[in-house]
Structures are given as structure tokens and as C-alpha cells.
Design a protein around this motif. Structure first.
Motif, PDB file in Angstrom:
ATOM      1  N   GLY A  66       0.789  -1.212   0.000  1.00  0.00           N
ATOM      2  CA  GLY A  66       0.000   0.000   0.000  1.00  0.00           C
ATOM      3  C   GLY A  66       0.828   1.272   0.000  1.00  0.00           C
ATOM      4  N   HIS A  67       2.139   1.149   0.209  1.00  0.00           N
ATOM      5  CA  HIS A  67       2.990   2.333   0.311  1.00  0.00           C
ATOM      6  C   HIS A  67       4.086   2.387  -0.751  1.00  0.00           C
ATOM      7  N   TRP A  68       4.432   1.256  -1.350  1.00  0.00           N
ATOM      8  CA  TRP A  68       5.451   1.220  -2.400  1.00  0.00           C
ATOM      9  C   TRP A  68       4.876   0.512  -3.634  1.00  0.00           C
ATOM     10  N   PRO A  69       5.345   0.833  -4.831  1.00  0.00           N
ATOM     11  CA  PRO A  69       4.789   0.238  -6.059  1.00  0.00           C
ATOM     12  C   PRO A  69       5.323  -1.175  -6.311  1.00  0.00           C
ATOM     13  N   LEU A  70       5.086  -2.067  -5.371  1.00  0.00           N
ATOM     14  CA  LEU A  70       5.669  -3.407  -5.460  1.00  0.00           C
ATOM     15  C   LEU A  70       5.112  -4.196  -6.637  1.00  0.00           C
ATOM     16  N   ALA A  71       3.843  -4.016  -6.963  1.00  0.00           N
ATOM     17  CA  ALA A  71       3.267  -4.758  -8.084  1.00  0.00           C
ATOM     18  C   ALA A  71       3.952  -4.385  -9.390  1.00  0.00           C
ATOM     19  N   GLU A  72       4.216  -3.096  -9.598  1.00  0.00           N
ATOM     20  CA  GLU A  72       4.875  -2.655 -10.828  1.00  0.00           C
ATOM     21  C   GLU A  72       6.320  -3.147 -10.883  1.00  0.00           C
ATOM     22  N   VAL A  73       7.017  -3.110  -9.745  1.00  0.00           N
ATOM     23  CA  VAL A  73       8.397  -3.596  -9.719  1.00  0.00           C
ATOM     24  C   VAL A  73       8.434  -5.096 -10.002  1.00  0.00           C
ATOM     25  N   ALA A  74       7.529  -5.853  -9.382  1.00  0.00           N
ATOM     26  CA  ALA A  74       7.481  -7.296  -9.621  1.00  0.00           C
ATOM     27  C   ALA A  74       7.180  -7.590 -11.085  1.00  0.00           C
ATOM     28  N   GLN A  75       6.290  -6.811 -11.690  1.00  0.00           N
ATOM     29  CA  GLN A  75       5.990  -6.995 -13.105  1.00  0.00           C
ATOM     30  C   GLN A  75       7.235  -6.752 -13.956  1.00  0.00           C
ATOM     31  N   GLY A  76       8.015  -5.744 -13.603  1.00  0.00           N
ATOM     32  CA  GLY A  76       9.253  -5.482 -14.333  1.00  0.00           C
ATOM     33  C   GLY A  76      10.234  -6.630 -14.216  1.00  0.00           C
ATOM     34  N   TYR A  77      10.396  -7.156 -13.009  1.00  0.00           N
ATOM     35  CA  TYR A  77      11.293  -8.295 -12.815  1.00  0.00           C
ATOM     36  C   TYR A  77      10.805  -9.520 -13.603  1.00  0.00           C
ATOM     37  N   ARG A  78       9.513  -9.782 -13.558  1.00  0.00           N
ATOM     38  CA  ARG A  78       8.996 -10.977 -14.241  1.00  0.00           C
ATOM     39  C   ARG A  78       9.071 -10.822 -15.756  1.00  0.00           C
ATOM     40  N   GLY A  79       8.838  -9.604 -16.260  1.00  0.00           N
ATOM     41  CA  GLY A  79       9.018  -9.378 -17.682  1.00  0.00           C
ATOM     42  C   GLY A  79      10.454  -9.623 -18.105  1.00  0.00           C
ATOM     43  N   PHE A  80      11.393  -9.193 -17.276  1.00  0.00           N
ATOM     44  CA  PHE A  80      12.818  -9.441 -17.546  1.00  0.00           C
ATOM     45  C   PHE A  80      13.104 -10.940 -17.555  1.00  0.00           C
ATOM     46  N   LEU A  81      12.572 -11.668 -16.585  1.00  0.00           N
ATOM     47  CA  LEU A  81      12.799 -13.114 -16.522  1.00  0.00           C
ATOM     48  C   LEU A  81      12.212 -13.818 -17.741  1.00  0.00           C
ATOM     49  N   ASP A  82      11.031 -13.422 -18.157  1.00  0.00           N
ATOM     50  CA  ASP A  82      10.408 -14.034 -19.336  1.00  0.00           C
ATOM     51  C   ASP A  82      11.226 -13.751 -20.597  1.00  0.00           C
ATOM     52  N   ARG A  83      11.738 -12.547 -20.703  1.00  0.00           N
ATOM     53  CA  ARG A  83      12.429 -12.122 -21.919  1.00  0.00           C
ATOM     54  C   ARG A  83      13.815 -12.737 -22.053  1.00  0.00           C
ATOM     55  N   PHE A  84      14.519 -12.860 -20.932  1.00  0.00           N
ATOM     56  CA  PHE A  84      15.913 -13.307 -20.993  1.00  0.00           C
ATOM     57  C   PHE A  84      16.134 -14.710 -20.430  1.00  0.00           C
ATOM     58  N   GLY A  85      15.077 -15.315 -19.879  1.00  0.00           N
ATOM     59  CA  GLY A  85      15.241 -16.620 -19.257  1.00  0.00           C
ATOM     60  C   GLY A  85      15.617 -17.728 -20.228  1.00  0.00           C
ATOM     61  N   GLY A  86      15.321 -17.551 -21.537  1.00  0.00           N
ATOM     62  CA  GLY A  86      15.659 -18.583 -22.517  1.00  0.00           C
ATOM     63  C   GLY A  86      17.093 -18.549 -23.009  1.00  0.00           C
ATOM     64  N   LEU A  87      17.887 -17.607 -22.512  1.00  0.00           N
ATOM     65  CA  LEU A  87      19.280 -17.488 -22.972  1.00  0.00           C
ATOM     66  C   LEU A  87      20.171 -18.452 -22.195  1.00  0.00           C
ATOM     67  N   THR A  88      20.037 -19.708 -22.507  1.00  0.00           N
ATOM     68  CA  THR A  88      20.836 -20.750 -21.871  1.00  0.00           C
ATOM     69  C   THR A  88      22.279 -20.652 -22.353  1.00  0.00           C
ATOM     70  N   PRO A  89      23.234 -21.303 -21.660  1.00  0.00           N
ATOM     71  CA  PRO A  89      24.626 -21.296 -22.138  1.00  0.00           C
ATOM     72  C   PRO A  89      24.758 -21.785 -23.577  1.00  0.00           C
ATOM     73  N   GLN A  90      23.945 -22.748 -23.973  1.00  0.00           N
ATOM     74  CA  GLN A  90      24.007 -23.242 -25.348  1.00  0.00           C
ATOM     75  C   GLN A  90      23.585 -22.160 -26.341  1.00  0.00           C
ATOM     76  N   ARG A  91      22.603 -21.345 -25.964  1.00  0.00           N
ATOM     77  CA  ARG A  91      22.107 -20.298 -26.860  1.00  0.00           C
ATOM     78  C   ARG A  91      23.121 -19.167 -27.038  1.00  0.00           C
ATOM     79  N   THR A  92      23.910 -18.887 -25.999  1.00  0.00           N
ATOM     80  CA  THR A  92      24.848 -17.762 -26.074  1.00  0.00           C
ATOM     81  C   THR A  92      26.268 -18.187 -26.436  1.00  0.00           C
ATOM     82  N   GLN A  93      26.499 -19.477 -26.560  1.00  0.00           N
ATOM     83  CA  GLN A  93      27.843 -19.951 -26.903  1.00  0.00           C
ATOM     84  C   GLN A  93      28.185 -19.572 -28.345  1.00  0.00           C
ATOM     85  N   GLY A  94      29.376 -19.064 -28.542  1.00  0.00           N
ATOM     86  CA  GLY A  94      29.848 -18.769 -29.892  1.00  0.00           C
ATOM     87  C   GLY A  94      29.272 -17.512 -30.499  1.00  0.00           C
ATOM     88  N   LEU A  95      28.686 -16.629 -29.709  1.00  0.00           N
ATOM     89  CA  LEU A  95      28.169 -15.372 -30.252  1.00  0.00           C
ATOM     90  C   LEU A  95      29.303 -14.505 -30.795  1.00  0.00           C
TER      91      LEU A  95
END
Length: 274
Positions: free
Chosen positions: A159-188
Motif C-alpha cells: 500500500g505504500h510502495w509500487p511493489l506490483a509494478e516492480v514485480a511486473q518489471g522483474y517478471r518481464g525481464f525473466l520471461d524475456r531473458f530466461g531462454g538465454l541458456t549457455p548453449q544459446r549464447t555460446q559462440g556469439l
């Protein structure tokens, strides 16, 4: 046709906002290497992400007007350095991103006065997580610990801090970058490693710098901050060898090419490795 490879999906996605992305470039690449960058390098780097030269020039002008960048001209070339105030701001942000302090355990409660940055209104005063370096308002300030009702703290905090918006930002980041496994980034390619690292930090920093970093018992049980930081740390470490080689090959200031590494960049890597 939809892009299925997670690396290319990120690199070919909609361009980031120009001013935000320029701040990311300076914070990630330029600040730990002397704080000065040639405009031509900045234009070229942003073009890789779909940001036009005109947008870059407009954004730089606004950052100059805001006192965050300072320009100088040598011959026909323009260079921009971080202002002293911006350098201090970037170093403080860098600590949160690369070497975040432990979460506070206690609270600071000001009995009167208007809230300062980092504080929120509470009754006739203000409340903030108690941490080193917290700027205190005038008047009586108490340091408080939770002694009962801990189960109600997450609701109070929401009720005092925008925790829902911050959590949404973190989860959006996890969804967007979570698929970058070591195999996906190897040899870039080095240029792709740098481009991906800039996108990584541009998105992560928005959530991390908005996070009020409350005591752990004031956040929901599924609070995603630690998971997001672990992913950021892992990817930053994996991408940095190639990204830093690219910086050394293609970034320049008023003296010449930027160094591939400096004591400051090595300190970041050491902090993340811990």
C-alpha cells in the motif's frame, strides 16, 4: 515468420527508448572507461538497435540540457562526457546492479516532516527501509524492528510502495531473458554479445533501480528480485568477454579507442562473480 531463437528475438525486437538506452550505454560501457564517448560511436551503437541518428542527437541534447552530459568539440568531431553529478549517480546505480548490499532488517521512521527521496509518507511523518547512507529528514527519526504482526507487513508495504509494478518489471525481464541458456549464447559474435548485454542491462536496471529494497519480511513470498538478479549476473558474466572485446575494437573517446578492460570493469566482474 516469428523469430524463435531467443537471442535474435531480443536483438530484433522493437528499439528501446533512445534517452534510456544512451544512459545504459554510458553506465555500462563509458563510465568505467573514463566517462567520454565520441558521438560517432554512440550513433553507430544505437543504430545496431534500430535507433536513428536524429533520435540519438535529440536525446543527447536533452541529456545535456538536463545536466547529465557535457559536450566538447575537437575539429569536426563531437564528444560527450558525463557530468560530475551524473558520474556520482551512475556509480550509485552501478553498486545496486553489480554489488547490491544486503537487504535491510529494520525501518527508519521520521516523526514529522515531508518525505525525502527513498521515504514514503506515513502518518504525519515518513518511513523508509533503514540502510547505510539513508538521508535523514530534520526532526526526530527512530530506528524500528518488527516485533509482531509480520504477516501483515507485505500488505502494508504494497500500500505504500509500487511493489506490483516492480514485480511486473522483474517478471518481464525473466520471461524475456530466461531462454538465454549457455548453449544459446555460446559462440556469439563479439558485436552480438555487446548488443545483447546492453539490452540485458537496459531492461534489468529499470526494475532493479525502481525496487525499494525493503526488508525481506515486507515483500511477498514469491518476490522475484533474487531470481532476476541471479539471471542478470549469470548472463552478464557470460556475455562480457565478447562484449568487452567489441568495446575495445569499436568504441572511441577523444584520445583513441576505449580500453577493453579497466580496474573498474574488473571490479564489476569480481563483484558479480562473488
Amino acid at each position: 515468420m516469428a523469430v524463435t531463437d531467443p537471442v535474435q528475438r531480443i536483438l530484433t525486437s522493437a528499439p528501446p527508448r533512445a534517452s534510456s538506452f544512451i544512459v545504459t550505454i554510458y553506465g555500462d560501457v563509458v563510465e568505467p572507461r573514463g566517462s567520454v564517448l565520441w558521438m560517432g560511436t554512440l550513433i553507430e551503437c544505437c543504430a545496431r538497435h534500430g535507433i536513428s541518428e536524429s533520435l540519438v542527437r535529440t536525446a543527447v541534447s536533452r541529456l545535456v540540457a538536463a545536466g547529465r552530459l557535457q559536450g566538447e568539440r575537437i575539429g569536426r568531431r563531437s564528444f560527450y562526457r558525463l557530468s560530475a553529478a551524473a558520474q556520482t549517480e551512475f556509480r550509485q546505480a552501478g553498486q545496486i546492479l553489480f554489488s547490491p548490499p544486503s537487504l535491510p532488517a529494520d525501518w527508519a521512521i521520521a516523526l514529522s516532516g515531508d518525505p525525502l527521496p527513498g521515504w514514503v509518507a506515513f502518518g504525519s511523518g515518513a518511513i523508509a527501509p533503514f540502510r547505510a547512507g539513508l538521508v535523514l529528514p530534520a526532526g526526530p527519526v527512530l530506528r524500528a524492528a518488527t516485533i509482531s504482526g509480520a504477516n501483515d507487513l507485505p500488505g502494508f508495504a504494497a500500500g505504500h510502495w509500487p511493489l506490483a509494478e516492480v514485480a511486473q518489471g522483474y517478471r518481464g525481464f525473466l520471461d524475456r531473458f530466461g531462454g538465454l541458456t549457455p548453449q544459446r549464447t555460446q559462440g556469439l559474435a563479439d558485436a552480438d554479445a555487446l548488443a545483447l548485454r546492453l539490452r540485458l542491462i537496459d531492461e534489468y536496471r529499470h526494475a532493479a533501480l525502481a525496487d525499494p529494497r525493503l526488508p525481506q519480511d515486507a515483500t511477498p513470498v514469491d518476490w522475484p528480485a533474487a531470481q532476476a538478479h541471479d539471471l542478470f549476473r549469470d548472463l552478464y558474466l557470460r556475455l562480457s568477454a565478447g562484449a568487452d572485446r567489441c568495446v575495445g575494437h569499436s568504441f572511441a573517446d577523444s584520445v583513441g579507442p576505449l580500453p577493453e578492460a579497466t580496474p573498474e570493469t574488473r571490479a564489476r566482474m569480481k563483484a558479480l562473480s562473488r
